[in-house]
Write an enzyme that holds these catalytic residues in place. Structure first.
Site: not given
Lengths: 206, 255
Positions: B12, B131
């Site tokens: 990330d 998500d």
């Protein structure tokens, strides 16, 4: 000085292929030209056709560059230059690809590119799989894992299939005919196996 | 002769640095993305995932240089996501060196972008990142914009739609499990892997080596993604592969 042309026809990921070739080069003086200019293609000792994406849009990309296809044919057929297609670049060696309604290939190795069935397994075939040599060919390293990502596969004559892989079905991993070869996997992404394959290509004397 | 299950460290990235948040909020600096990717590739990572987690909601800086450097240093495939809005964004990332591009919020806003992208670059390069958060027993809803924006869209139905629209892979993150290290949401994974025929990457929740195998054997995942357990040296890639192999999962052991 070895002079390799990496054909840039808008089909993605040239940096990795370029870097892969540089790393694999047995000599430090590799000259790498990234270009779609017919003059650069005709100047090169060896030619690499990368390919990411769909057969149809890559085929269109090739044809939209003036003189490109003609230069490839002259370099390969008249001048006998070693030529490597990678992934969709390998598929483009065929006569025809059926993806997105169908389009013509470069007609360098007889065959058609067809959707995989994979015996119902998930598609695309994505990830590391064993490449098994079918013949003792100077391009092929000892059997190892290579990185594949594709839903279509080359369907050609057995005599041109020099390595295969299996995912629900057995399909060509590497095809070769005279001075033209293609890898369905991405050698530039395939760790040590891929580097050995690229080095073999740079030393190939078909 | 078999396809190996992929183990994917996820970097990330925010502002050019690797970070790993707990539930997407508390970010801890975990290093330089190019070096981290190269180190993971050397260690046997089967793929690297690179998500620019600030991109959808802040000014999109130029990721492309970092992507290019990362792709040049890591001899394994690179998936890049974050702030991808169009087929043109995808093409730019592919040209910079990405092998696959993940699209999240933009696909939820208009699933046709998946079709446009797959026609332009091939379905195999198009990853739909989902998500999902558990909202009722057996039901998960999609959240976008780094997990901050609820949409009310059913995650399983959306995964099916994404496949139909042209996604070649689903990157499925459990918002409930992300960063908490209690294991992947196996129920969510089973629901999605049973509903689609494209590969599904399990994401969110890996804290122990058995979690990786559980996602494959019980959840049906084609690949497992993890961040914290690798970034902070809890386990190595080799240890993870040994543990998976011990449970009968085919993994790549030479590189």
């Amino acid at each position: 000085m070895p002079n390799v042309c990496l054909i840039d026809y808008g089909a993605g990921n040239l940096h990795s292929a370029a870097r892969g070739l540089e790393r694999a080069s047995p000599t430090a003086d590799l000259k790498l030209t990234v270009s779609a200019d017919p003059a650069d293609i005709l100047d090169a000792d060896r030619i690499v056709l990368p390919g990411v994406g769909a057969f149809a849009s890559c085929s269109e990309g090739l044809r939209s560059r003036p003189g490109l296809e003609e230069a490839v044919h002259e370099a390969v057929r008249e001048r006998g230059r070693p030529f490597l297609g990678i992934c969709v670049g390998m598929q483009l060696l065929a006569d025809w690809g059926e993806e997105h309604g169908g389009s013509r290939g470069l007609e360098l190795i007889p065959g058609r590119v067809k959707a995989m069935k994979a015996d119902g397994l998930r598609l695309p075939h994505m990830g590391w799989n064993d490449v098994s040599s079918l013949t003792d060919h100077p391009l092929l390293p000892a059997n190892g894992d290579a990185y594949f990502v594709h839903s279509f596969a080359f369907d050609g004559a057995d005599e041109h299939v020099i390595a295969e892989a299996t995912y629900g079905e057995t399909f060509p991993a590497v095809v070769a005919k005279d001075n033209v070869a293609g890898a369905q996997f991405h050698p530039e992404k395939s760790g040590a196996y891929g580097q050995a394959f690229l080095r073999n290509f740079l030393e190939w004397k078909p | 002769m078999t396809l190996k299950t992929r183990l994917i460290p996820c970097l990330d990235v925010a502002n050019g640095r690797v970070v790993k948040g707990v539930n997407f909020v508390d970010l801890v600096d975990a290093g330089d993305p190019v070096q981290a990717a190269a180190a993971y590739a050397e260690a046997g990572a089967d793929e690297i995932c690179f998500l620019d987690i600030t991109a959808s909601h802040e000014d999109r800086g130029t990721l492309l240089d970092t992507v290019t450097k990362t792709a040049q240093e890591a001899l394994c495939p690179l998936t890049v996501g974050g702030g991808v809005r169009s087929a043109d964004d995808m093409k730019a990332l592919l040209r910079a060196g990405a092998d696959k591009v993940a699209i999240n919020s933009a696909a939820v806003r208009d699933p046709n972008v998946l079709t446009e992208a797959s026609l332009a670059v091939g379905a195999q390069c198009v990853v739909c990142a989902i998500d999902a958060k558990n909202v009722a027993p057996g039901r998960w809803a999609i959240f976008t914009h780094g997990g901050r924006k609820p949409t009310g869209i059913d995650a399983v139905a959306f995964a099916q739609q994404a496949e139909k629209k042209g996604a070649g892979e689903i990157l499925l993150t459990s918002m409930d499990r992300d960063g908490v290290k209690t294991g992947y949401d196996l129920e969510l994974l089973r629901a999605v892997t049973g509903a689609v025929n494209v590969p599904v990457i399990a994401s969110g929740g890996a804290g122990a080596l058995d979690h990786l195998s559980d996602a494959v054997l019980e959840g049906g995942a084609s690949a497992v993604l993890a961040a914290s357990i690798f970034h902070f040296g809890t386990y190595t890639i080799t240890e993870a592969k040994q543990a998976m192999e011990a449970r009968g999962i085919p993994v790549r052991r030479t590189w």
